[in-house]
Design a protein around this motif. Structure first.
Motif, short mmCIF file in Angstrom:
data_model
loop_
_atom_site.label_atom_id
_atom_site.label_comp_id
_atom_site.label_asym_id
_atom_site.label_seq_id
_atom_site.Cartn_x
_atom_site.Cartn_y
_atom_site.Cartn_z
N LEU A 183 0.82 -1.22 0.00
CA LEU A 183 0.00 0.00 0.00
C LEU A 183 0.86 1.27 0.00
CD1 LEU A 183 -2.83 -0.96 2.53
CD2 LEU A 183 -3.09 -0.57 0.07
N LEU A 184 1.98 1.23 0.70
CA LEU A 184 2.82 2.41 0.83
C LEU A 184 3.77 2.61 -0.35
CD1 LEU A 184 3.82 2.24 4.62
CD2 LEU A 184 2.02 3.62 3.56
N SER A 185 3.91 1.57 -1.16
CA SER A 185 4.87 1.64 -2.26
C SER A 185 4.25 2.30 -3.50
CB SER A 185 5.35 0.24 -2.64
OG SER A 185 6.20 0.30 -3.74
N ILE A 186 5.04 3.14 -4.15
CA ILE A 186 4.60 3.79 -5.39
C ILE A 186 4.85 2.86 -6.58
CG2 ILE A 186 4.98 5.76 -6.94
CD1 ILE A 186 5.89 7.36 -4.49
N ASN A 187 6.00 2.20 -6.58
CA ASN A 187 6.37 1.32 -7.68
C ASN A 187 5.89 -0.11 -7.43
OD1 ASN A 187 7.82 3.45 -8.95
ND2 ASN A 187 9.53 3.07 -7.54
N SER A 188 5.86 -0.89 -8.50
CA SER A 188 5.47 -2.29 -8.39
C SER A 188 6.52 -3.08 -7.62
CB SER A 188 5.30 -2.90 -9.78
OG SER A 188 5.07 -4.29 -9.69
N LEU A 189 6.06 -3.93 -6.73
CA LEU A 189 6.98 -4.75 -5.93
C LEU A 189 6.82 -6.23 -6.27
CD1 LEU A 189 6.62 -3.05 -2.43
CD2 LEU A 189 8.55 -2.89 -3.98
N SER A 190 6.41 -6.51 -7.50
CA SER A 190 6.15 -7.90 -7.89
C SER A 190 7.40 -8.77 -7.75
CB SER A 190 5.62 -7.97 -9.32
OG SER A 190 6.54 -7.39 -10.23
#
Length: 242
Positions: A183-190
């Motif tokens: 939720l806090l991340s702007i970029n994809s963390l896949s």
């Protein structure tokens, strides 16, 4: 969000209910526990190869195999603390031998927290549900073993149940941690979550193979355990088709 809360409640209640069941079975009767372990081990290795391994390797994330090995090694290190409680070992039931219940709880909490981290929205609902089912089935014999060890080490019933409650919260907390990061991340963390799932696969593979390769005291792999293992793999296969 509601679905996650239901999954968290299921994870907590399963641990607490199965651990509390220790008060209703004979401490010298290990047959039920051994069959539960055999089923859970077969089911874990089944969902790992049929559902989870294809998921991480289809993602084409680099070096994902190294993270599977890392998970395997992490579980080896954790067992220096837990002495195999993740796969039902209670070898410390010897007169006069004392192991810190707090240390045992710490090792299992780390194990459980890591298992919860891939239960995150970055993965399809089917993968999340598969993980939850695998963890639930795996936690039933763990909770029985954990409570048995706590009571053996002299903890009161109230304190043992309190420690069990702490353990039951770890998988939901691991999932909540990952969901907050997402939720806090702007970029994809896949890529990050693929590596986390790979680590959990390594943990599953270590625990499941430890269970499946263990034999009875006479070093025979009896038919009852073999049949239970086959059922566990068939259930995992059925789940992989959904």
């Amino acid at each position: 969000m509601l679905t996650l809360l239901v999954l968290y409640l299921l994870l907590i209640l399963t641990v607490f209910a199965s651990g509390s069941f220790i008060f209703f079975i004979r401490s010298d009767d290990q047959r039920v526990l051994k069959l539960l372990l055999a089923f859970s081990g077969a089911f874990l290795i089944g969902i790992s190869f049929l559902k989870l391994v294809p998921e991480v390797f289809c993602s084409q994330t680099k070096y994902v195999g190294l993270f599977v090995m890392l998970g395997f090694l992490i579980q080896l290190v954790l067992e220096l603390i837990t002495e195999g409680a993740e796969h039902g070992h209670n070898h410390n039931h010897k007169e006069g031998e004392k192991v810190s219940p707090f240390l045992l709880l710490t090792g299992l909490c780390i194990h459980s927290f890591l298992e919860g981290m891939p239960i995150v929205g970055a993965f399809a609902t089917g993968i999340q549900h598969t993980l939850v089912i695998g963890i639930v089935i795996h936690n039933i014999p763990i909770s029985l073993t954990l409570m048995s060890l706590f009571l053996h080490y002299g903890l009161s019933k109230r304190r043992a149940l309190f420690f069990l409650l702490i353990f039951s919260l770890m998988t939901p907390l691991g999932s909540m941690f990952s969901n907050i990061i997402q939720l806090l991340s702007i970029n994809s963390l896949s890529i990050y979550f693929n590596y986390i799932l790979a680590i959990v696969i390594g943990i599953f593979l270590h625990v499941s193979t430890s269970i499946l390769f263990e034999t009875e005291e006479n070093h025979r792999y009896n038919f009852q355990k073999f049949l239970t293992v086959c059922i566990g793999i068939l259930v995992a296969f059925g789940l992989s088709l959904i």
